[in-house]
Motif scaffolding. Structure first.
Motif, mmCIF file in Angstrom:
data_model
loop_
_atom_site.group_PDB
_atom_site.id
_atom_site.type_symbol
_atom_site.label_atom_id
_atom_site.label_comp_id
_atom_site.label_asym_id
_atom_site.label_seq_id
_atom_site.Cartn_x
_atom_site.Cartn_y
_atom_site.Cartn_z
ATOM 1 N N GLY A 2 74.628 35.699 68.180
ATOM 2 C CA GLY A 2 73.590 36.100 69.118
ATOM 3 C C GLY A 2 73.329 35.066 70.200
ATOM 4 O O GLY A 2 73.252 35.391 71.387
ATOM 5 N N GLU A 6 74.096 35.290 74.243
ATOM 6 C CA GLU A 6 73.098 35.006 75.277
ATOM 7 C C GLU A 6 73.646 34.032 76.315
ATOM 8 O O GLU A 6 73.434 34.208 77.510
ATOM 9 C CB GLU A 6 71.822 34.433 74.658
ATOM 10 C CG GLU A 6 70.961 35.449 73.980
ATOM 11 C CD GLU A 6 69.713 34.844 73.367
ATOM 12 O OE1 GLU A 6 69.226 33.804 73.879
ATOM 13 O OE2 GLU A 6 69.221 35.410 72.380
ATOM 14 N N ASP A 48 65.163 37.035 76.130
ATOM 15 C CA ASP A 48 66.397 36.250 76.076
ATOM 16 C C ASP A 48 66.653 35.491 77.368
ATOM 17 O O ASP A 48 66.932 34.296 77.346
ATOM 18 C CB ASP A 48 67.599 37.151 75.753
ATOM 19 C CG ASP A 48 67.515 37.741 74.359
ATOM 20 O OD1 ASP A 48 66.886 37.120 73.473
ATOM 21 O OD2 ASP A 48 68.078 38.832 74.152
ATOM 22 N N CYS A 62 69.758 40.556 75.416
ATOM 23 C CA CYS A 62 71.173 40.407 75.074
ATOM 24 C C CYS A 62 71.341 40.659 73.577
ATOM 25 O O CYS A 62 70.796 39.908 72.758
ATOM 26 C CB CYS A 62 71.655 38.994 75.402
ATOM 27 S SG CYS A 62 71.234 38.427 77.067
ATOM 28 N N LYS A 63 72.081 41.695 73.217
ATOM 29 C CA LYS A 63 72.230 42.056 71.807
ATOM 30 C C LYS A 63 73.694 42.134 71.398
ATOM 31 O O LYS A 63 74.477 42.898 71.956
ATOM 32 C CB LYS A 63 71.566 43.406 71.514
ATOM 33 C CG LYS A 63 70.064 43.359 71.599
ATOM 34 C CD LYS A 63 69.477 42.424 70.560
ATOM 35 C CE LYS A 63 67.976 42.398 70.641
ATOM 36 N NZ LYS A 63 67.407 41.223 70.015
ATOM 37 N N TRP A 64 74.043 41.332 70.403
ATOM 38 C CA TRP A 64 75.371 41.339 69.804
ATOM 39 C C TRP A 64 75.246 42.076 68.478
ATOM 40 O O TRP A 64 75.014 41.495 67.421
ATOM 41 C CB TRP A 64 75.853 39.904 69.597
ATOM 42 C CG TRP A 64 77.237 39.807 69.073
ATOM 43 C CD1 TRP A 64 77.612 39.637 67.770
ATOM 44 C CD2 TRP A 64 78.447 39.855 69.828
ATOM 45 N NE1 TRP A 64 78.972 39.591 67.669
ATOM 46 C CE2 TRP A 64 79.510 39.722 68.919
ATOM 47 C CE3 TRP A 64 78.723 40.019 71.181
ATOM 48 C CZ2 TRP A 64 80.836 39.730 69.325
ATOM 49 C CZ3 TRP A 64 80.040 40.017 71.578
ATOM 50 C CH2 TRP A 64 81.083 39.874 70.664
ATOM 51 N N ARG A 65 75.349 43.390 68.538
ATOM 52 C CA ARG A 65 75.196 44.230 67.350
ATOM 53 C C ARG A 65 76.321 45.247 67.301
ATOM 54 O O ARG A 65 76.931 45.557 68.315
ATOM 55 C CB ARG A 65 73.872 44.984 67.386
ATOM 56 C CG ARG A 65 72.677 44.096 67.269
ATOM 57 C CD ARG A 65 71.431 44.934 67.181
ATOM 58 N NE ARG A 65 70.260 44.084 67.060
ATOM 59 C CZ ARG A 65 69.043 44.481 67.330
ATOM 60 N NH1 ARG A 65 68.829 45.718 67.734
ATOM 61 N NH2 ARG A 65 68.030 43.665 67.193
#
Length: 125
Positions: A2, A6, A48, A62-65
């Motif tokens: 994550g 970002e 973020d 910002c999403k790392w999913r």
């Protein structure tokens, strides 16, 4: 990942800003933390990335999913923008997502030009 994502999003915005390819030409960028008395998370809120140029702002999530980013992320970002400053001339909301967006987010971005969507493919291009 994550925090790394970002940082990648921040670098992407810096590059786009230097090329004049964003709706705001910002002079400052960074994260924001503050108090939200209406929050269930003990009053703490985070954005973020916040980019600012004069009285124009770009607020970013910002999403790392592994699932598409949903509409609640946009609603939360809009709410938190008011915690930063209610005195804004122009405001944009950028959502960065590893795996894309739900249909509701895509529809909102089509209706509202202040909503900017970026996928991992956009960033890597």
């Amino acid at each position: 990942m994550g925090l790394v994502f970002e940082q990648v999003c921040r670098e992407y915005l810096l590059r786009k800003n230097s090329l004049g390819e964003l709706p705001v030409l910002f002079t400052e960028i960074g994260g924001w933390w503050g108090t939200d008395r209406n929050s269930s998370a003990h009053g703490q809120a985070e954005i973020d990335l916040v980019a600012r140029g004069e009285d124009d702002y770009l607020f970013c999530e910002c999403k790392w999913r592994n699932q598409p980013l949903d509409y609640t992320a946009l609603e939360r970002l809009r709410h938190r923008a008011d915690l930063v400053s209610r005195r804004r001339v122009r405001t944009w909301f950028a959502l960065f997502s590893k795996t894309g967006f739900t249909d509701a987010v895509l529809r909102e971005a089509q209706k509202d030009s202040s909503v900017l969507l970026f996928t991992l493919e956009d960033i890597m291009a």
